[in-house]
Design a protein around this motif. Structure first.
Motif, PDB file in Angstrom:
ATOM      1  N   SER A  76      41.086  37.617  53.921  1.00 52.49           N
ATOM      2  CA  SER A  76      42.302  38.311  54.317  1.00 52.49           C
ATOM      3  C   SER A  76      43.503  37.382  54.199  1.00 52.49           C
ATOM      4  CB  SER A  76      42.160  38.813  55.765  1.00 52.49           C
ATOM      5  OG  SER A  76      43.227  39.646  56.112  1.00 52.49           O
ATOM      6  N   GLY A  77      44.546  37.855  53.524  1.00 53.35           N
ATOM      7  CA  GLY A  77      45.759  37.076  53.335  1.00 53.35           C
ATOM      8  C   GLY A  77      45.746  36.190  52.114  1.00 53.35           C
ATOM      9  N   ASP A  78      44.662  36.191  51.352  1.00 53.91           N
ATOM     10  CA  ASP A  78      44.536  35.271  50.226  1.00 53.91           C
ATOM     11  C   ASP A  78      45.430  35.679  49.063  1.00 53.91           C
ATOM     12  OD1 ASP A  78      43.530  32.922  49.273  1.00 53.91           O
ATOM     13  OD2 ASP A  78      41.535  33.689  48.819  1.00 53.91           O
ATOM     14  N   THR A  79      45.905  34.673  48.347  1.00 54.06           N
ATOM     15  CA  THR A  79      46.688  34.864  47.132  1.00 54.06           C
ATOM     16  C   THR A  79      45.833  34.533  45.919  1.00 54.06           C
ATOM     17  OG1 THR A  79      47.452  32.575  47.185  1.00 54.06           O
ATOM     18  CG2 THR A  79      48.824  34.220  48.322  1.00 54.06           C
ATOM     19  N   THR A  80      46.410  34.685  44.731  1.00 54.18           N
ATOM     20  CA  THR A  80      45.681  34.290  43.525  1.00 54.18           C
ATOM     21  C   THR A  80      45.381  32.797  43.547  1.00 54.18           C
ATOM     22  OG1 THR A  80      47.774  33.997  42.317  1.00 54.18           O
ATOM     23  CG2 THR A  80      46.670  36.149  42.118  1.00 54.18           C
ATOM     24  N   GLN A 114      54.361  34.514  36.604  1.00 50.25           N
ATOM     25  CA  GLN A 114      53.722  33.503  35.761  1.00 50.25           C
ATOM     26  C   GLN A 114      52.782  32.611  36.556  1.00 50.25           C
ATOM     27  OE1 GLN A 114      57.027  33.938  36.141  1.00 50.25           O
ATOM     28  NE2 GLN A 114      58.147  31.979  36.220  1.00 50.25           N
ATOM     29  N   GLU A 115      53.070  32.409  37.837  1.00 48.41           N
ATOM     30  CA  GLU A 115      52.164  31.631  38.686  1.00 48.41           C
ATOM     31  C   GLU A 115      50.887  32.423  38.963  1.00 48.41           C
ATOM     32  OE1 GLU A 115      52.055  29.542  43.124  1.00 48.41           O
ATOM     33  OE2 GLU A 115      53.995  29.967  42.167  1.00 48.41           O
ATOM     34  N   GLY A 155      51.954  43.623  33.853  1.00 49.18           N
ATOM     35  CA  GLY A 155      51.442  43.377  32.517  1.00 49.18           C
ATOM     36  C   GLY A 155      50.449  42.237  32.397  1.00 49.18           C
ATOM     37  N   LEU A 156      50.425  41.342  33.386  1.00 47.13           N
ATOM     38  CA  LEU A 156      49.549  40.174  33.262  1.00 47.13           C
ATOM     39  C   LEU A 156      48.070  40.563  33.281  1.00 47.13           C
ATOM     40  CD1 LEU A 156      48.082  38.926  36.132  1.00 47.13           C
ATOM     41  CD2 LEU A 156      50.496  38.695  36.734  1.00 47.13           C
TER      42      LEU A 156
END
Length: 221
Positions: A76-80, A114-115, A155-156
């Motif tokens: 939970s709360g995680d980003t890429t 982009q990140e 689009g990524l």
């Protein structure tokens, strides 16, 4: 995270790391193990364990004749970035394939597309190095960051899916397609935060994700 109220409700995503859930089914030689790498949508935020995405997906697969163990790698709360940081140790030797559902919290935090792209590509490269098939599930950015941000972020996912040859679903919320439905009708499938699906919403989501997981399984034959 979700397509209803990005931004304003971002603080509702708790950053607590949850334990990995393994469906309580005996492992057999024929059984396939899939890691579901994701955030609170995968983890099952706000739901009883049996109502979460992973248990419901496992049951859907069993109902369709597939002996599959689904490992809940949702935080939970995680980003890429968080997913990329933990993907290697999450892919234990018994894992046969992976579902990747990340990006909603990147949008909540306004992280540059982009990140996010770099992090997801890093995850796919790890899978590629281990000869693992992947189902990549996309996320959609809202319009409040501008058209350029939305175009780059949305689009990524299809671009990376094509580059790395993954199975692809364009949106985790595809099963809750807005077409022909009012906001009130869609809200009936969401928790009060407007971000996470309720049990009925998860049912509809799994009905769309399930066939894509079957496509993933067919690649393992």
């Amino acid at each position: 995270m979700g397509f209803f109220k990005y931004g304003a409700r971002g603080s509702g995503c708790k950053a607590a790391i949850v334990g990995v859930f393994v469906t309580a089914v005996p492992v057999s030689a024929a059984e396939v193990s899939i890691l579901a790498l994701g955030d609170s949508l995968t983890q099952g935020y706000g739901l009883l364990e049996q109502d979460g995405f992973v248990p419901q997906l496992r049951n859907w697969l069993a109902d369709h004749g597939h002996d599959v163990r689904v490992v809940n790698g949702g935080v939970s709360g995680d980003t890429t970035a968080g997913g990329f940081a933990r993907v290697e140790w999450s892919l234990t030797p018994d894992i046969d394939a992976m579902i990747v559902t990340l990006g909603g919290n990147d949008v909540l935090r306004g992280i540059a597309p982009q990140e996010a792209r770099s992090n997801i590509e890093g995850i796919l490269k790890v899978a590629q190095a281990q000869n693992l098939e992947v189902l990549l599930i996309g996320m959609e950015a809202p319009g409040n960051f501008g058209a350029d941000y939305k175009q780059a972020f949305d689009g990524l996912y299809p671009e990376l899916a094509q580059t790395y040859g993954t199975v692809f679903l364009d949106s985790f919320f595809k099963g809750l397609d807005r077409q022909g439905q009012s906001l009130a009708e869609l809200s009936a499938f969401m928790q009060d935060d407007g971000i996470h699906p309720n049990p009925e919403g998860v049912v509809k989501i799994v009905e769309t994700v399930g066939p894509k997981v079957e496509e993933l399984l067919y690649r393992l034959d």
